[in-house]
Write an enzyme that holds these catalytic residues in place. Structure first.
Site, mmCIF file in Angstrom:
data_model
loop_
_atom_site.group_PDB
_atom_site.id
_atom_site.type_symbol
_atom_site.label_atom_id
_atom_site.label_comp_id
_atom_site.label_asym_id
_atom_site.label_seq_id
_atom_site.Cartn_x
_atom_site.Cartn_y
_atom_site.Cartn_z
ATOM 1 N N ASP A 319 -5.776 5.800 -3.841
ATOM 2 C CA ASP A 319 -6.027 5.162 -5.126
ATOM 3 C C ASP A 319 -7.493 5.421 -5.491
ATOM 4 O O ASP A 319 -8.306 5.760 -4.623
ATOM 5 C CB ASP A 319 -5.755 3.667 -5.023
ATOM 6 C CG ASP A 319 -6.043 2.928 -6.315
ATOM 7 O OD1 ASP A 319 -5.666 3.427 -7.384
ATOM 8 O OD2 ASP A 319 -6.681 1.862 -6.250
ATOM 9 N N ASP A 514 -6.066 -0.604 -2.502
ATOM 10 C CA ASP A 514 -6.637 -1.944 -2.338
ATOM 11 C C ASP A 514 -6.031 -2.982 -3.253
ATOM 12 O O ASP A 514 -6.338 -4.160 -3.125
ATOM 13 C CB ASP A 514 -8.153 -1.907 -2.563
ATOM 14 C CG ASP A 514 -8.505 -1.898 -4.044
ATOM 15 O OD1 ASP A 514 -7.817 -1.195 -4.813
ATOM 16 O OD2 ASP A 514 -9.461 -2.586 -4.433
ATOM 17 N N ASP A 518 -0.872 -1.235 -5.514
ATOM 18 C CA ASP A 518 -0.755 -0.210 -4.478
ATOM 19 C C ASP A 518 0.219 -0.596 -3.376
ATOM 20 O O ASP A 518 0.591 0.253 -2.555
ATOM 21 C CB ASP A 518 -2.126 0.056 -3.840
ATOM 22 C CG ASP A 518 -3.150 0.570 -4.834
ATOM 23 O OD1 ASP A 518 -2.770 1.382 -5.692
ATOM 24 O OD2 ASP A 518 -4.318 0.156 -4.759
#
Length: 777
Positions: A319, A514, A518
Site C-alpha cells: 500500500d 496499514d 488493506d
C-alpha cells in the site's frame, strides 16, 4: 463460518494442552523406567518405557490421519511405525526415546506454527450499529438492519456513514481513509455518492440511502476479508516437504532389511534411526529461533509457516499511504505573497487553525510549533466544513482554507502549479480579505523507504508492486522515486484483493499495508504484513506479521532473518537426514540394534539442533549507530528541516532574475547569498567535519560518505560563483545583462543539488537512526 471458526479455536486449544502434556508424560515414563532399571526392577522399567511408548501412539496416529486428510504423508508416519515396531519386538527403551523425540518435536513445531485467528474484530467494532433516519421534521434512531434504500439519513459530526447513498442538503467533509487509505479530507458536494464506512469530519449532513447495510461498501469489505482468510490453505511444514521422498525411501530400506535378513528387529532398527527427528526438531528450532530474533527487532511473526513463507517470497505488494509514506499530511512549503514572508504566513495560519480538528489544520499547527513560532489565541472563530477556518488573529481577520485563486498574483499561480505537479494540497491564507500566502501540504515519503526496498531486493525479492486508492499522478511519482516494477492507482479494496491473488498465483507474495481497507488484501496474500504501530487494528488482525514500530526498514530486517532461519532449517534437515541415511545403512546390515540406534539418533539430534540454534544470532544487516552518532544525526536532521524551508529563496531569486536584471532581482540575490553564507555552508562544513567521520565506523569506511563530500564541494563552488557575480554587480553599479544566464544556472543548480543532497543524506544516513528524525518532508 462461525462454526468453522469455533471448531478451529477448539482444536487450537486442545493442541496447546495436548503437546506439552505428551512431552511431560513421555519424559516422566523414561525417567521412571530408568530409576526402576537402576534399582534392578527390569520388568517395571520395561513397563514404564512401554507405557511411554504406548501413550505417544494415539496422538501420533492422529497427526498422521490429519496429514492424510490434507493429502500429505507427513514425517509422523515413520514415527508411528517406529513406535509400533518397538512395541512389537519388545524394544521398549528405544520406543520411549522415540516418543520423547516425537513429543519434543511436536511441542516445538506447535510453538513455531501456532497461527492467530483472523477474527476481524476491529472491522466489526468500526461498523455502525444504528442510523439516524429522518421522517419529516423528526430524526429517529433505528437499527442498521431497518434502513432501506430511499431512506433519508442524518450523519452527525464524527459518525460513520452507515450505508451507501447520495449526499443531500449540504456538502460533506469526509475522512475516507478507512476505504482509500488517504489521510487528506475530501469535500463531497450535494448529489455525489458517499460510501459506507467513511467518517463525517465536518458538520452534520444528510444521505439518501441507495443500498441496505448488507449491500453497502463496508459490509463488502468485511466479507472480502472473511473469504480471503477462509481460502488461505494451511501452511505446509518444511518437514513435510522433505518427507515426500524421505518417507518412501526409509520404508524401502526397512522392508529390504527385513526381507533379506528375515529379522523384524533389524527392520525396526532401521525405522528407529530413520525417525526424522532432524526434521521434527531441527527445523522447528531454527524457525523458533528466527521468530525470537525477529521479535527483538520489533517484528511479531505469528507463525512458523509465515516465517518460512517470508523466507522464500519473491513478490512484495505494498500500500502507499502509511506504508511507503508517513500516512499524515505535512507542510511541504510555505509560499508568501508580496510584502509577506513565510514565517508570518505560517504563524497566522497556525494561530487561526489551533481550534480546528481538520487534518490539514493539525499539520499546519504542528509545523509552526516545530519551528518555535509563537502562536496567538484566535477569536471569533468560524469554521465552514470543506471550506476552512476564519478567525481574528492579532486584530486581523485571517482565513485559512480553500479560496478562489487571485488571477493577478504570479506567486499564487506558481504555488498552485507546484501543488499540482507535486500532488500537494493547498491551504490559502488570506489576511483582511486579500490572499497573502499559501501552505502546501503533502503526505511525505518515508525516509527509510528507498533504503528498505533496496535491502529487500538484495534479500531476494524480484518484483515490487504498489497498490493504492490514491490518484495516478502522486502514485506514479512515488513509484518512480522508489524504482517499483508496477503501480496500480485508484484501487478499491476488492481491486487490491484481486491484484494480490493474481500476484500470488505467480510467486510467493507478501502484502504490506496499514489501513482497514488493506485487511482483505493482507488476508489474501501468502504473507500479510501490517504496519501495526500506527495502522488500523483490523489490518493487524488480518496479518501474519506485524511491525510493532513505525519503521518500514523492520520489514527488511524480518526478510533477512527469515531467509537466514529458513536456510539454517533446510541445512540442519539435510545434514540430519544424511546422517540418518548413513545410520540406516548400518542398521540394515545388522550392526546397529534399536536401542543403540535410538541413542545414535539422539546424538544426531544434538548436532543438528546446535546448528539450528545459529538462527538466534545474525540474520540482518541493518546498521546500529552509537549514541553519540545518533545524537548528531538528530541535530543535522533538524537543521535540514530549517534549511529546506529557506531553499525557496534560491528559486524565488531565479524567478525574479528571469524577468530581468532589476534592483528587485539583485536584492533577492543578496538574500539568497546570505542564506548560503550564513546558514547553509556552515551546516555543510559541520557535516563534513563532525557527522561524516562519526558515520565512517558504523558504515564500514569513510568511502561510504565520499559521494556526499563531493556534493558538498559542488555546493560550495556554486555558492562562491554566486558571490563573485554579486561582487561584479557591486563594481558595475548593478546587474549586467550578460550575467543573467550564468546566475540562473547557479541558482537553479543550487536549488536542485541541495534538494537532492538533502534527500540522499536523509535516505542513506538519517534513516539509520533508531527513532524517526526530522519532519521527513
Amino acid at each position: 463460518m462461525s462454526r468453522r471458526l469455533a471448531r478451529a479455536v477448539g482444536l487450537s486449544r486442545l493442541r496447546r494442552w495436548l503437546e506439552p502434556a505428551l512431552l511431560v508424560v513421555t519424559v516422566g515414563a523414561l525417567v521412571a523406567g530408568g530409576v526402576a532399571w537402576l534399582t534392578g526392577s527390569g520388568n517395571v522399567a520395561d513397563l514404564c518405557w512401554a507405557a511411554g511408548t504406548l501413550v505417544a501412539v494415539p496422538p501420533a496416529l492422529g497427526w498422521v490421519i490429519a496429514s492424510l486428510r490434507r493429502r500429505r504423508a507427513g514425517v509422523d508416519l515413520i514415527a508411528v511405525l517406529s513406535l509400533v515396531g518397538t512395541l512389537a519386538v519388545g524394544e521398549y527403551l528405544a520406543g520411549a526415546l522415540i516418543a520423547i523425540m516425537l513429543a519434543t518435536g511436536r511441542a516445538l513445531d506447535a510453538a513455531a506454527e501456532r497461527r492467530a485467528s483472523h477474527d476481524l474484530r476491529a472491522l466489526l467494532e468500526h461498523a455502525p450499529r444504528s442510523a439516524r433516519r429522518r421522517v419529516g421534521d423528526q430524526v429517529i434512531v433505528v437499527p442498521l438492519a431497518a434502513v432501506a434504500a430511499g431512506d433519508l439519513l442524518v450523519v452527525a459530526p464524527g459518525e460513520v456513514v452507515p450505508v451507501d447513498g447520495l449526499i443531500e442538503g449540504a456538502a460533506a467533509a469526509l475522512d475516507e481513509s478507512v476505504l482509500t487509505g488517504e489521510p487528506l479530507l475530501v469535500e463531497r458536494p450535494v448529489g455525489t455518492p458517499v460510501r459506507s464506512g467513511v467518517v463525517n469530519a465536518g458538520a452534520a449532513f444528510e444521505v439518501r440511502a441507495t443500498a441496505t447495510a448488507a449491500d453497502s461498501t463496508y459490509a463488502g469489505i468485511v466479507r472480502l476479508a472473511q473469504q480471503a482468510g477462509a481460502e488461505n490453505a494451511p501452511v505446509v511444514r518444511l518437514a513435510d516437504r522433505y518427507a515426500v521422498w524421505f518417507l518412501p525411501l526409509s520404508l524401502l530400506i526397512a522392508g529390504l532389511a527385513w526381507v533379506v535378513s528375515g529379522s523384524a528387529v533389524r527392520a525396526v532398527a532401521v525405522l528407529v534411526v530413520a525417525t526424522p527427528c532432524p526434521l521434527l526438531l531441527a527445523a522447528p528450532v531454527a524457525i523458533v529461533s528466527g521468530l525470537s530474533r525477529a521479535s527483538r527487532r520489533g517484528v511479531v511473526i505469528r507463525s512458523g509457516g509465515a516465517l518460512e513463507n517470508l523466507g522464500r517470497a519473491r513478490t512484495l505488494v505494498m500500500d502507499k499511504t502509511g506504508t511507503l509514506t508517513g500516512g499524515r499530511p505535512a507542510v511541504a512549503e510555505v509560499a508568501a505573497g508580496v510584502g509577506w514572508d513565510a514565517a508570518q504566513i505560517l504563524r497566522l495560519a497556525a494561530s487561526a487553525d489551533q481550534v480546528s480538528p481538520h487534518v490539514l489544520a493539525e499539520a499546519i499547527v504542528a509545523e509552526a510549533r516545530a519551528r518555535d513560532l509563537k502562536l496567538m489565541l484566535p477569536r471569533d472563530v468560524v469554521e465552514q466544513p470543506g471550506r476552512g477556518v476564519t478567525a481574528t488573529v492579532d486584530c486581523r481577520r485571517v482565513e485559512v482554507g480553500q479560496r478562489t485563486l487571485p488571477r493577478d498574483a504570479a506567486w499564487a499561480r506558481a504555488a498552485a502549479s507546484r501543488a499540482t505537479l507535486d500532488g500537494a494540497a493547498v491551504a490559502w491564507v488570506s489576511v483582511d480579505g486579500d490572499v497573502a500566502g499559501a501552505v502546501l501540504l503533502r503526505d511525505p515519503l518515508r525516509p527509510d523507504a528507498p533504503r528498505t526496498l533496496r535491502r529487500l531486493r538484495a534479500a531476494g525479492l524480484r518484483r515490487l508492486v504498489m497498490l493504492t486508492g490514491d490518484r495516478p499522478e502522486p502514485a506514479q511519482e512515488i513509484a518512480t522515486v522508489l524504482g517499483l516494477d508496477q503501480v496500480c492507482a485508484e484501487q478499491s479494496p476488492a481491486d487490491k484483493v484481486a491484484a494480490v491473488r493474481a500476484e500470488g498465483e505467480r510467486a510467493v507474495t507478501v502484502m504490506v499495508g496499514d489501513g482497514v481497507n488493506d485487511a482483505p488484501a493482507l488476508a489474501a496474500a501468502t504473507v500479510g504484513v501490517a504496519m501495526g504501530a500506527r495502522g488500523a487494528t483490523a489490518s493487524s488482525e488480518a496479518a501474519d506479521i506485524v511491525l510493532t514500530t513505525d519503521r518500514l526498514d523492520r520489514l527488511a530486517d524480518a526478510m533477512e532473518i527469515a531467509r537466514r532461519a529458513r536456510g539454517i532449517a533446510v541445512q540442519s534437515a539435510v545434514l540430519g537426514m544424511s546422517m540418518s541415511l548413513a545410520a540406516m545403512a548400518v542398521a540394515a546390515a545388522g550392526f546397529l540394534p534399536p536401542v543403540a540406534g535410538a541413542l545414535l539418533q539422539e546424538a544426531i539430534d544434538v548436532a543438528v539442533i546446535v546448528n539450528a540454534l545459529r538462527a538466534l544470532r545474525g540474520g540482518h544487516t541493518s546498521v546500529v549507530l552509537p549514541a553519540e552518532t545518533e545524537s548528531l544525526v538528530h541535530r543535522f536532521a533538524a537543521e535540514h528541516d530549517e534549511l529546506r524551508d529557506a531553499l525557496p529563496l534560491l528559486r524565488d531569486a531565479a524567478d525574479l532574475l528571469a524577468a530581468g536584471a532589476t534592483p528587485q532581482a539583485l536584492a533577492a540575490l543578496r538574500r539568497a547569498h546570505r542564506l548560503l553564507v550564513d546558514r547553509l555552508l556552515p551546516h555543510e562544513r559541520a557535516e563534513e567535519t563532525q557527522l561524516y567521520p562519526a558515520l565512517a565506523a558504523p558504515l564500514g569506511s569513510a568511502e561510504a560518505t565520499a559521494t556526499m563530500s563531493r556534493m558538498h564541494a559542488e555546493i560550495e563552488r556554486l555558492s562562491r560563483r554566486l558571490g563573485v557575480h554579486l561582487a561584479q554587480a557591486d563594481a558595475a553599479g548593478g546587474l549586467r545583462a550578460d550575467q543573467v544566464e550564468d546566475l540562473l544556472a547557479c541558482l537553479y543548480g543550487l536549488y536542485s543539488v541541495l534538494r537532492l543532497h538533502f534527500v540522499q543524506e536523509e535516505e542513506n544516513y538519517f534513516a539509520l537512526a533508531s527513532e524517526p528524525v526530522g519532519n521527513g518532508r
